[in-house]
Design a protein around this motif. Sequence first.
Motif, short mmCIF file in Angstrom:
data_model
loop_
_atom_site.label_atom_id
_atom_site.label_comp_id
_atom_site.label_asym_id
_atom_site.label_seq_id
_atom_site.Cartn_x
_atom_site.Cartn_y
_atom_site.Cartn_z
N UNK A 177 67.99 39.87 69.14
CA UNK A 177 67.92 38.71 70.02
C UNK A 177 67.15 37.56 69.37
N UNK A 178 66.04 37.88 68.73
CA UNK A 178 65.27 36.85 68.02
C UNK A 178 66.08 36.26 66.87
N UNK A 179 66.83 37.12 66.17
CA UNK A 179 67.68 36.65 65.08
C UNK A 179 68.79 35.75 65.63
N UNK A 180 69.43 36.19 66.74
CA UNK A 180 70.50 35.40 67.35
C UNK A 180 69.99 34.05 67.83
N UNK A 181 68.76 34.03 68.32
CA UNK A 181 68.17 32.76 68.76
C UNK A 181 68.04 31.79 67.61
N UNK A 182 67.61 32.29 66.44
CA UNK A 182 67.49 31.43 65.26
C UNK A 182 68.85 30.92 64.81
N UNK A 183 69.85 31.79 64.85
CA UNK A 183 71.20 31.38 64.47
C UNK A 183 71.71 30.30 65.41
N UNK A 184 71.51 30.51 66.71
CA UNK A 184 71.99 29.55 67.70
C UNK A 184 71.36 28.18 67.51
N UNK A 185 70.06 28.15 67.30
CA UNK A 185 69.39 26.86 67.08
C UNK A 185 69.86 26.21 65.77
N UNK A 230 66.55 33.38 75.39
CA UNK A 230 66.10 33.05 74.04
C UNK A 230 64.78 33.77 73.74
N UNK A 231 64.62 34.16 72.49
CA UNK A 231 63.43 34.91 72.10
C UNK A 231 63.02 34.50 70.70
N UNK A 232 61.79 34.07 70.55
CA UNK A 232 61.26 33.70 69.24
C UNK A 232 59.90 34.38 69.04
N UNK A 233 59.71 34.95 67.86
CA UNK A 233 58.46 35.63 67.54
C UNK A 233 57.55 34.68 66.77
N UNK A 234 56.27 34.96 66.86
CA UNK A 234 55.30 34.16 66.11
C UNK A 234 55.54 34.29 64.61
#
Length: 262
Positions: A177-185, A230-234
């Motif tokens: 999910x965090x990876x997909x969030x980065x791809x989407x942005x 959406x999910x983003x890690x520190x």
Amino acid sequence: MSKKRPVRMTRGRRIVVVLLSAFAAWHVFASFLWIGPYSGIRQAVPGDLLQQYMIPMFGQSWSVFAPDPINGDYRLQIRATLGEDEDARETEFVDATAAELAMLSHNLTPPRAAIHANEVTSNLFNAFNRLSNEQKEIAALGYYNGDDWNDRLSAALAVTGDPALATAYFEAEQTVTAYATQVAHAVWGEEVAFVQFVVSRQNVVPYADRDDPDVQRPPVQSVPTGWRGLLEHEGQSRENFTNVFLRGMELSGQAELIETRA
């Protein structure tokens, strides 16, 4: 002829030699623990220190060698919902695996970032297959509304089957999910509201049938997952990810899917 007098090692040189020897010993020991079969010896290294040291610089996989070589291809496809309410629209899927693999082809110095999609996809696929049927049904539902969507997903998985398997799957899905969030942005910009990903695997033709011209590859096996928030890690960097990933999109022939980013 006079003999050459041996060079005396100064105290500073001794300290350097000792430090280098200690580092070499630690590296060999850490590599042995990481590569070898899992055992209680790993507990000699506290917490997640071993993983932090080995990944990403020294990670290794022997799965390309006999007796258990790689026998299938993984694929990660990602799409997003842009905007909300009446103006919301769904994008097409982008093939994240193809974008990364394109950076490996014909490249003598490929970036480390070109193997992330394949790694996170295989982890999620394997974790999903260990779930109970009830847990798989939960994973197929959409979890994205409200700030507590992530907690609700975790709780629902835990009460419908083995909690340990639920935890393993949840952690793998968090990474995707965090990876997909980065791809989407990277591809669609700041309008991204939700993401959805499709993880799949297709086995290769069995070795025994390799010479049969009529043999077909086994069917694609997919992991059904619903929409996610959406999910983003520190520590993640949108800018760095975007610069690398968009290069792969262009190399893989998906440049037309890239939209103007805010």
